[in-house]
Design an enzyme around this catalytic site. Structure first.
Site, PDB file in Angstrom:
ATOM      1  N   SER A 115     -11.632  -1.619 -11.727  1.00 32.52           N
ATOM      2  CA  SER A 115     -12.413  -0.486 -11.231  1.00 32.52           C
ATOM      3  C   SER A 115     -13.898  -0.656 -11.601  1.00 32.52           C
ATOM      4  O   SER A 115     -14.515  -1.629 -11.184  1.00 32.52           O
ATOM      5  CB  SER A 115     -11.811   0.818 -11.762  1.00 32.52           C
ATOM      6  OG  SER A 115     -12.265   1.936 -11.036  1.00 32.52           O
ATOM      7  N   ASP A 266      -3.511   3.122  -3.723  1.00 28.30           N
ATOM      8  CA  ASP A 266      -4.769   3.484  -4.390  1.00 28.30           C
ATOM      9  C   ASP A 266      -5.672   4.284  -3.454  1.00 28.30           C
ATOM     10  O   ASP A 266      -6.034   3.814  -2.372  1.00 28.30           O
ATOM     11  CB  ASP A 266      -5.475   2.212  -4.845  1.00 28.30           C
ATOM     12  CG  ASP A 266      -6.647   2.480  -5.780  1.00 28.30           C
ATOM     13  OD1 ASP A 266      -6.960   3.663  -6.026  1.00 28.30           O
ATOM     14  OD2 ASP A 266      -7.244   1.494  -6.267  1.00 28.30           O
ATOM     15  N   HIS A 296      -3.923   3.077  -8.601  1.00 28.74           N
ATOM     16  CA  HIS A 296      -5.202   2.539  -9.068  1.00 28.74           C
ATOM     17  C   HIS A 296      -5.089   1.566 -10.239  1.00 28.74           C
ATOM     18  O   HIS A 296      -6.050   0.864 -10.554  1.00 28.74           O
ATOM     19  CB  HIS A 296      -6.121   3.704  -9.450  1.00 28.74           C
ATOM     20  CG  HIS A 296      -7.542   3.298  -9.698  1.00 28.74           C
ATOM     21  ND1 HIS A 296      -8.303   2.617  -8.766  1.00 28.74           N
ATOM     22  CD2 HIS A 296      -8.352   3.475 -10.785  1.00 28.74           C
ATOM     23  CE1 HIS A 296      -9.511   2.402  -9.256  1.00 28.74           C
ATOM     24  NE2 HIS A 296      -9.565   2.897 -10.473  1.00 28.74           N
TER      25      HIS A 296
END
Length: 318
Positions: A115, A266, A296
């Site tokens: 991320s 996600d 995620h």
């Protein structure tokens, strides 16, 4: 059987630009290649729970987690807000990498970014490809504005098709991004989690992570205030820079092999955006892998598949 003395499990504090930054290093055999993991957020460290999900990974790598500047155990009130810039984080990452290579007498290591950490990692491998065997982009951030718009449209469409009145009402209430008010962002993240596209697809996994953070030796209740303070501090000073990021423009090419891993469900970083980037990126070797049962955090939701994916790729390069 690997002799116990060749295994490693330590916490190490580094001094970087007058800040104390914490590393956690674990592995079954110090002869294995190094894997440095850049956590998400900004300000969302993993040291407090991640060992529950990397036992298999530690068989193949010496795994290094790092609470980045201003996060978790690296948080301090004395950290200058002026040092909370992506440029400083790039320099910090290179510093940590060079220390690890010197300490373990290695020439290169593997880099994984999740991320927010995946955005940081792209800049690092762009600037110093000589330090890395390969890069693993997990839930690769490409363009936060495009990612939010894509997720918003998906939630809106799905809620109307399934007649999910609450989600439909909430998405209509906040309107399409970009959002200027904090309440709009909070409602949007609530919609993402309810849609099972958030931190984990299964909510019980997110609860398990929270429990592990509160009860583990690394953070525990005594250090949870540092984690929360670091999260607020990091988001306050880094979010604007994050939203200006566009990988298509900033990092159109890298000089190391790369593997992109995305969770099918996600909605924080929808796969279609990162896959488009993967297709356009110029790199000596690149692969795209989708984890079918993840949102995620594929490295947490499907840890065995994650470990086997990385170990096969690393053996190929070594």
């Amino acid at each position: 059987m690997i002799p116990e003395k060749r295994s490693i499990a330590i916490m190490k504090e580094l001094s970087i630009e007058n800040t104390k930054q914490m590393l956690m290093i674990n592995g079954a055999d110090i002869e294995n290649p190094l894997l440095l993991f850049l956590h998400g957020g900004p300000g969302t460290p993993q040291i407090g729970y991640i060992r529950h999900y990397q036992k298999e990974l530690e068989r193949f790598f010496t795994v290094v987690h790092w609470d980045q500047r201003g996060s978790g155990l690296s948080y301090s009130k004395r950290i200058s807000q002026h040092s909370m810039t992506i440029n400083h984080f790039i320099k910090d990452t290179i510093h940590v990498t060079q220390w690890l290579l010197a300490h373990f007498s290695k020439t290169k290591l593997y880099l994984a970014g999740h991320s927010w950490g995946s955005m940081l990692a792209l800049y690092v491998v762009q600037q110093r490809p000589d330090l890395f065997y390969a890069y693993y982009g997990i839930s690769q951030v490409v363009s936060p504005h495009d990612e939010e718009s894509t997720a918003y449209r998906h939630i809106r469409k799905t809620s109307e098709e399934k007649k999910a009145s609450i989600l439909s009402l909430l998405t209509r209430f906040i309107g399409a991004p970009p959002w200027k008010q904090d309440i709009q962002h909070l409602i949007y993240r609530f919609c993402v989690e309810v849609s099972r596209g958030g931190f984990t697809r299964l909510h019980r996994q997110s609860l398990a992570v929270l429990f592990q953070m509160l009860t583990g030796n690394e953070y525990g209740v005594r250090n949870i205030h540092s984690v929360l303070n670091g999260l607020r501090f990091s988001k306050k000073h880094l979010t604007d820079e994050l939203y200006r990021f566009n990988a298509f423009r900033s990092v159109p090419s890298i000089k190391v092999p790369c593997v992109f891993i995305s969770g099918k469900h996600d909605l924080i970083v929808p796969a279609e955006i990162s896959k488009q980037y993967y297709q356009e990126l110029v790199a000596p070797e690149k692969r795209w892998i989708q984890f079918e049962n993840s949102a995620h955090t594929p490295h947490i939701e499907e840890p065995s598949l994650f470990a086997s994916t990385l170990s096969r790729h690393a053996r190929y390069h070594l």
